[in-house]
Design a protein around this motif. Structure first.
Motif: not given
Length: 353
Positions: A92-94, A110-113, A119-125, A181-189
């Protein structure tokens, strides 16, 4: 690499590369129903691999096993050398995942999402960064223009063309905008591996092409992408290799050029009169034509699949033109057409039926 049909899609060339995704003999059953029936393929690092198929072919089920949402009934599955179930936390980190439906909270903007997911990603490392080794389109040029919106959030929205919707509630977005928006979340990290399940469904042509550019830039930066799609032109544009699934099996795979070449070229023309039969017409490279009688004439179509793809149509025209000259016949509306990915797709479906 030689195109093969009805076999696994690992291939000797791919096996010698750094394979990021490895699937061997995958089977997935739900009670008495077997959704995936012995699928095998590999995806080398930095490649875009497309899974095509009819509805219910087993594409999404295969993706869900790779994403670690469900264990395989049988076979082996590895992502970055790890088991998606046993090593779910490490992967999940990769890995980035874009599902068919995101399940957003409609009353968030959209920004809040994006902030919530960040935040969830950063909490998960998972550190949130869109830079890394990849230069993505619109590299944060608009960051900070919307008051109160985090700069990295604006970077993510700009990446997918949603910067003007930062303050819009998710429930007010169109279907295509939700996919962005789905794609933006998928590539955040900046994931090493990206799973995209029908990423451009609901998008207009302009948005689809913008999304293609994002995916191509991710690949150029080293991201490995496995996508499913019903848009054949999408697979042709993006994929280095592809596989066509039907009824839980891979029936054809290879590069786009190899798969298209396997579908054959067509030579079509019309002859005056309706008295023509198969025995009257020449066999071109061992191929017998199909005949259709309409409007006082005979429509003749040859589908050529043998020989070198680059030369087979040219080679077939010589005996055909000689045959017409010897009989004094005119080949009305003579046309030669290269095979298409749609031809290959329909051929798989037709052969199985």
């Amino acid at each position: 690499m030689t195109l093969r049909q009805g076999v696994d899609a690992t291939g000797t060339e791919a096996a010698g590369l750094d394979n990021v995704i490895e699937v061997g003999g995958l089977r997935q059953r739900y009670g008495d129903f077997e959704a995936v029936r012995g699928v095998s393929f590999t995806v080398p690092r930095g490649e875009i691999f497309a899974l095509l198929g009819t509805n219910g072919a087993g594409k999404t089920t295969t993706m869900e096993v790779l994403e670690g949402f469900t264990p395989a009934t049988d076979g082996t599955v590895r992502v970055l050398g790890l088991d998606p179930i046993r090593h779910r936390r490490e992967l999940r980190l990769r890995v980035g995942i874009m599902l068919q439906e995101g399940g957003f909270l409609g009353d968030l903007t959209v920004a809040e999402t994006v902030d919530l997911w960040k935040g969830l990603s950063e909490d998960g490392g998972r550190p949130v960064t869109l830079s890394g080794t990849t230069t993505l389109p619109g590299s944060f040029n608009l960051m900070g223009r919307v008051r109160g919106v985090d700069r990295r959030t604006m970077g993510a929205l700009e990446l997918v063309g949603l910067e003007s919707k930062a303050r819009t509630k998710v429930r007010q977005l169109s279907g295509g905008q939700k996919r962005k928006l789905d794609l933006a979340l998928a590539v955040l990290s900046a994931p090493e591996v990206l799973f995209l399940d029908e990423p451009t469904t609901g998008m207009d042509p302009e948005a689809r092409r913008t999304t293609w550019k994002v995916i191509e830039n991710l690949r150029a930066g080293g991201t490995t992408v496995l996508l499913t799609t019903h848009y054949l032109e999408e697979a042709e544009r993006l994929a280095s290799r592809l596989a066509i699934m039907h009824e839980g099996r891979i029936h054809t795979y290879g590069t786009v050029e190899e798969v298209v070449a396997g579908s054959g070229d067509t030579v079509a023309f019309r002859l005056a009169g309706v008295t023509w039969s198969f025995g009257d017409l020449p066999s071109l490279d061992g191929t017998v034509p199909t005949l259709t009688y309409a409007g006082g004439g005979t429509e003749v179509t040859y589908t050529l699949t043998g020989g070198r793809a680059e030369a087979r149509a040219h080679a077939a025209l010589r005996p055909l033109l000689k045959w017409a000259d010897e009989r004094g016949e005119t080949l009305e509306r003579l046309a030669v057409r290269r095979g298409t990915l749609e031809d290959a797709f329909m051929r798989v479906v037709g052969e199985v039926r």
